[in-house]
Design an enzyme around this catalytic site. Structure first.
Site, PDB file in Angstrom:
ATOM      1  N   HIS A  45       5.799  -0.403   4.099  1.00 59.24           N
ATOM      2  CA  HIS A  45       5.310   0.945   4.357  1.00 59.24           C
ATOM      3  C   HIS A  45       4.038   1.233   3.565  1.00 59.24           C
ATOM      4  O   HIS A  45       3.754   0.571   2.577  1.00 59.24           O
ATOM      5  CB  HIS A  45       6.370   1.986   3.962  1.00 59.24           C
ATOM      6  CG  HIS A  45       6.614   2.031   2.487  1.00 59.24           C
ATOM      7  ND1 HIS A  45       7.449   1.135   1.845  1.00 59.24           N
ATOM      8  CD2 HIS A  45       6.129   2.842   1.514  1.00 59.24           C
ATOM      9  CE1 HIS A  45       7.468   1.394   0.549  1.00 59.24           C
ATOM     10  NE2 HIS A  45       6.666   2.434   0.322  1.00 59.24           N
ATOM     11  N   THR A  47       2.694   4.522   1.588  1.00 59.76           N
ATOM     12  CA  THR A  47       3.102   5.856   1.148  1.00 59.76           C
ATOM     13  C   THR A  47       2.009   6.853   1.518  1.00 59.76           C
ATOM     14  O   THR A  47       0.847   6.674   1.162  1.00 59.76           O
ATOM     15  CB  THR A  47       3.361   5.872  -0.370  1.00 59.76           C
ATOM     16  OG1 THR A  47       4.405   4.927  -0.657  1.00 59.76           O
ATOM     17  CG2 THR A  47       3.784   7.255  -0.842  1.00 59.76           C
ATOM     18  N   MET A 120      -4.881   5.731  -3.244  1.00 56.31           N
ATOM     19  CA  MET A 120      -5.204   4.329  -2.997  1.00 56.31           C
ATOM     20  C   MET A 120      -4.210   3.825  -1.943  1.00 56.31           C
ATOM     21  O   MET A 120      -3.103   3.394  -2.269  1.00 56.31           O
ATOM     22  CB  MET A 120      -5.069   3.494  -4.271  1.00 56.31           C
ATOM     23  CG  MET A 120      -5.398   2.020  -4.047  1.00 56.31           C
ATOM     24  SD  MET A 120      -5.009   0.954  -5.467  1.00 56.31           S
ATOM     25  CE  MET A 120      -3.235   0.779  -5.302  1.00 56.31           C
ATOM     26  N   HIS A 122      -2.091   1.636   0.228  1.00 60.51           N
ATOM     27  CA  HIS A 122      -1.715   0.227   0.095  1.00 60.51           C
ATOM     28  C   HIS A 122      -0.333   0.016   0.700  1.00 60.51           C
ATOM     29  O   HIS A 122       0.429   0.975   0.871  1.00 60.51           O
ATOM     30  CB  HIS A 122      -1.715  -0.202  -1.383  1.00 60.51           C
ATOM     31  CG  HIS A 122      -0.685   0.497  -2.189  1.00 60.51           C
ATOM     32  ND1 HIS A 122      -0.850   1.794  -2.647  1.00 60.51           N
ATOM     33  CD2 HIS A 122       0.555   0.119  -2.599  1.00 60.51           C
ATOM     34  CE1 HIS A 122       0.230   2.157  -3.311  1.00 60.51           C
ATOM     35  NE2 HIS A 122       1.115   1.162  -3.290  1.00 60.51           N
ATOM     36  N   SER A 124       2.833  -2.132  -0.245  1.00 62.45           N
ATOM     37  CA  SER A 124       3.428  -2.999  -1.268  1.00 62.45           C
ATOM     38  C   SER A 124       4.197  -4.148  -0.630  1.00 62.45           C
ATOM     39  O   SER A 124       4.872  -3.970   0.384  1.00 62.45           O
ATOM     40  CB  SER A 124       4.366  -2.200  -2.185  1.00 62.45           C
ATOM     41  OG  SER A 124       3.624  -1.373  -3.041  1.00 62.45           O
ATOM     42  N   TYR A 127       7.927  -5.392  -5.556  1.00 64.32           N
ATOM     43  CA  TYR A 127       8.129  -4.501  -6.688  1.00 64.32           C
ATOM     44  C   TYR A 127       8.734  -5.330  -7.816  1.00 64.32           C
ATOM     45  O   TYR A 127       9.535  -6.235  -7.573  1.00 64.32           O
ATOM     46  CB  TYR A 127       9.134  -3.394  -6.363  1.00 64.32           C
ATOM     47  CG  TYR A 127       8.698  -2.339  -5.366  1.00 64.32           C
ATOM     48  CD1 TYR A 127       7.377  -2.114  -5.021  1.00 64.32           C
ATOM     49  CD2 TYR A 127       9.657  -1.527  -4.776  1.00 64.32           C
ATOM     50  CE1 TYR A 127       7.020  -1.130  -4.127  1.00 64.32           C
ATOM     51  CE2 TYR A 127       9.317  -0.530  -3.879  1.00 64.32           C
ATOM     52  CZ  TYR A 127       7.997  -0.335  -3.551  1.00 64.32           C
ATOM     53  OH  TYR A 127       7.667   0.652  -2.663  1.00 64.32           O
TER      54      TYR A 127
END
Length: 187
Positions: A45, A47, A120, A122, A124, A127
């Site tokens: 995803h 955000t 920003m 992005h 991911s 994590y």
């Protein structure tokens, strides 16, 4: 007379989720990275609105109202990067086009979300609490496993509301609540 259930709050985030088959391609890549470096599984995803505490009914209403004012837009992936904290270990940087930034700005405004840093965008991939050396190794692994991923793009025609307790680093409590078509979106 107020009901405690009605007023119960949780953290919610708004995500732009890539469509199939890109989503499946990203999940495979993310799985290979987790096999090598560990870390929790999560949906690919971008955000759009970071975690904000609200009652669920308010979060649902804010999702719907924000989607009414946003047209579908295209996301283009630029490069693989690495960050400095758990939720930004290794990621794909997204081209911060006016449409991408405006979608986040409009949604954040509807949710009353105050961003502490410049947006920003992005996606991911991993994590975790990795060392800089491990992150660099993971970045190189992404480039080897899927060298064309940085040329990928996709259309965002809906936004998804997730319950995201950022204190839960296992992500076991994270769950999809609802999604909503953008005003210019299809189905």
């Amino acid at each position: 007379m107020s009901s405690s259930i009605e007023e119960e709050t949780a953290f919610y985030s708004v995500w732009a989720v890539p469509p199939e088959p890109l989503k499946e391609r990203l999940q495979k890549l993310m799985g290979k990275l987790r096999d090598e470096f560990g870390g929790p599984a999560f949906e690919p995803h971008i955000t759009v609105v970071g975690a904000i505490r609200l009652p669920e009914k308010d979060a649902l209403q804010k999702l719907r109202s924000s989607c009414e004012g946003i047209k579908s837009y295209t996301v283009r992936i630029n490069s693989v990067g690495r960050g400095t904290f758990f939720y930004q270990s290794v990621y794909l940087l997204v081209d911060p086009t006016p449409e991408v930034v405006e979608a986040s700005h409009q949604s954040s405004s509807h949710f009353g979300y105050q961003r502490s840093t410049t947006y920003m965008p992005h996606l991911s991939l991993l994590y975790g609490g990795l060392s800089d050396e491990e992150k660099e190794k993971a970045v190189e692994m992404v480039k080897l496993l899927d060298p064309e991923i940085c040329n990928a793009s996709f259309d965002v025609s809906r936004l998804t509301l997730y319950k995201t307790d950022t204190q839960d680093t296992t992500l076991e409590s994270w769950e999809k609540i609802d999604d909503c078509n953008l005003s210019g979106g299809g189905n």
